[in-house]
Scaffold this motif. Sequence first.
Motif, PDB file in Angstrom:
ATOM      1  N   ASP A 175      94.015  26.564  31.302  1.00  0.00           N
ATOM      2  CA  ASP A 175      94.339  27.327  32.550  1.00  0.00           C
ATOM      3  C   ASP A 175      94.830  28.688  32.609  1.00  0.00           C
ATOM      4  N   VAL A 176      95.441  29.150  31.513  1.00  0.00           N
ATOM      5  CA  VAL A 176      95.980  30.427  31.343  1.00  0.00           C
ATOM      6  C   VAL A 176      95.005  31.436  31.966  1.00  0.00           C
ATOM      7  N   SER A 177      93.711  30.962  31.354  1.00  0.00           N
ATOM      8  CA  SER A 177      92.928  32.328  31.533  1.00  0.00           C
ATOM      9  C   SER A 177      92.417  32.567  33.223  1.00  0.00           C
ATOM     10  N   HIS A 178      92.438  31.360  33.913  1.00  0.00           N
ATOM     11  CA  HIS A 178      92.224  31.343  35.222  1.00  0.00           C
ATOM     12  C   HIS A 178      93.358  32.074  36.054  1.00  0.00           C
ATOM     13  N   ILE A 179      94.702  31.683  35.595  1.00  0.00           N
ATOM     14  CA  ILE A 179      95.773  32.416  36.010  1.00  0.00           C
ATOM     15  C   ILE A 179      96.167  33.758  35.684  1.00  0.00           C
ATOM     16  N   TRP A 180      95.552  34.073  34.484  1.00  0.00           N
ATOM     17  CA  TRP A 180      95.658  35.754  33.965  1.00  0.00           C
ATOM     18  C   TRP A 180      94.628  36.351  34.997  1.00  0.00           C
ATOM     19  N   ASP A 181      93.404  35.783  35.133  1.00  0.00           N
ATOM     20  CA  ASP A 181      92.485  36.479  35.814  1.00  0.00           C
ATOM     21  C   ASP A 181      93.058  36.941  37.480  1.00  0.00           C
ATOM     22  N   VAL A 182      93.980  36.140  37.992  1.00  0.00           N
ATOM     23  CA  VAL A 182      94.528  36.332  39.333  1.00  0.00           C
ATOM     24  C   VAL A 182      95.754  37.276  39.042  1.00  0.00           C
ATOM     25  N   LEU A 183      96.444  37.243  38.209  1.00  0.00           N
ATOM     26  CA  LEU A 183      97.582  38.088  37.705  1.00  0.00           C
ATOM     27  C   LEU A 183      97.135  39.620  37.311  1.00  0.00           C
ATOM     28  N   GLN A 184      95.766  39.536  36.625  1.00  0.00           N
ATOM     29  CA  GLN A 184      95.328  40.973  36.647  1.00  0.00           C
ATOM     30  C   GLN A 184      95.050  41.493  37.844  1.00  0.00           C
ATOM     31  N   GLN A 185      94.329  41.179  38.742  1.00  0.00           N
ATOM     32  CA  GLN A 185      94.216  41.455  40.021  1.00  0.00           C
ATOM     33  C   GLN A 185      95.463  42.080  40.860  1.00  0.00           C
ATOM     34  N   VAL A 186      96.358  41.177  40.818  1.00  0.00           N
ATOM     35  CA  VAL A 186      97.725  41.607  41.323  1.00  0.00           C
ATOM     36  C   VAL A 186      98.303  42.966  40.693  1.00  0.00           C
ATOM     37  N   ILE A 187      98.022  42.994  39.178  1.00  0.00           N
ATOM     38  CA  ILE A 187      98.876  43.972  38.612  1.00  0.00           C
ATOM     39  C   ILE A 187      97.790  45.303  39.038  1.00  0.00           C
ATOM     40  N   PHE A 188      96.812  45.135  39.057  1.00  0.00           N
ATOM     41  CA  PHE A 188      95.613  46.260  39.103  1.00  0.00           C
ATOM     42  C   PHE A 188      96.033  47.062  40.440  1.00  0.00           C
ATOM     43  N   TYR A 189      96.307  46.327  41.347  1.00  0.00           N
ATOM     44  CA  TYR A 189      96.509  46.883  42.671  1.00  0.00           C
ATOM     45  C   TYR A 189      97.981  47.036  42.890  1.00  0.00           C
ATOM     46  N   SER A 190      98.885  46.849  42.011  1.00  0.00           N
ATOM     47  CA  SER A 190     100.319  47.169  42.378  1.00  0.00           C
ATOM     48  C   SER A 190     100.626  48.328  41.537  1.00  0.00           C
ATOM     49  N   ILE A 191      99.877  48.842  40.738  1.00  0.00           N
ATOM     50  CA  ILE A 191      99.873  50.175  39.845  1.00  0.00           C
ATOM     51  C   ILE A 191      99.023  51.197  40.333  1.00  0.00           C
ATOM     52  N   PRO A 192      99.614  52.503  40.201  1.00  0.00           N
ATOM     53  CA  PRO A 192      98.597  53.890  40.753  1.00  0.00           C
ATOM     54  C   PRO A 192      97.151  53.902  39.760  1.00  0.00           C
ATOM     55  N   VAL A 193      96.520  53.157  39.917  1.00  0.00           N
ATOM     56  CA  VAL A 193      95.218  53.421  38.883  1.00  0.00           C
ATOM     57  C   VAL A 193      94.123  53.989  39.883  1.00  0.00           C
TER      58      VAL A 193
END
Length: 279
Positions: A175-193
């Motif tokens: 399940d780690v892969s599915h959790i990380w997919d969600v966390l990646q989206q959170v990180i992506f929009y939370s940092i100035p990229v």
Amino acid sequence: MRSIVDRLRQRYHYSLVILRELVKTDFKLRYQGSFLGVAWSVLQPLMLFVVMYLVFAKFLRMTDGTPTYPVVLLLGISSWQFFNESTSIGLRSIVDRGDLLRKVHFPNYIVVVSATMGALISYGINLIVVLIFAIFCRVHFTWRVLLLPISVFQLYILALGFTLIMATMYVYFRDVSHIWDVLQQVIFYSIPVIYPLTAVSGIHHWWGPVVAKLLLLNPIAQSIQDIRHSFIAPETTPTVWNQISNPFVTMIPILLTVIMVVLGVCVFRKYNHKFAEVM
């Protein structure tokens, strides 16, 4: 001194040979069967750049107001794609290479490192594309471009630390892969990229500048901003070094990077001898 180098070379020669061959194999297999092949390593961030530029820069008007912003945006997306690719592919590397690990005896960490090295090669290709764009946009390069390898190295070891931890967890919990997919989206929009940091610091409330400084304490954001600062726009790119005056606070992202790498190595070393049994 020479004897020490020779001993290190003899000790790690086999591991380096395995790593080199795995990196070559992974990079070839990554785009096997596709018509454009390796070109996808450049096309993916370029297509994401076009979409984000049209939506955020042209439609929502979220830019820093400088002529170099398109190149800065492309560099940020390319840097994020590297982190994303390293962790996403590296996360599954142990399980995907399970048959090889059972048949051939070599250190398990090489599989994870080879996955991140493949992403690093793609990132290097993207940096060349960014350089071409920068020259076309008449970016004024400074001596700070010499600091670029340091920031890239920090982003790499940060990605490696994350990947070592998640690759270990993935062996036990898929399940780690599915959790990380969600966390990646959170990180992506939370940092100035895809948006400039000034869009946050310029908010007309007391918490705007505070939140902007907090975002820079994220080592992912800090390293990407440093890459932009060194490579493209040192005069207009805010970093933790020019936004926060307290030297102890500015070292927090570096400290977090070191902690992540050490934690990743410790977790991986503790559980890697059980991988063959679990898989």
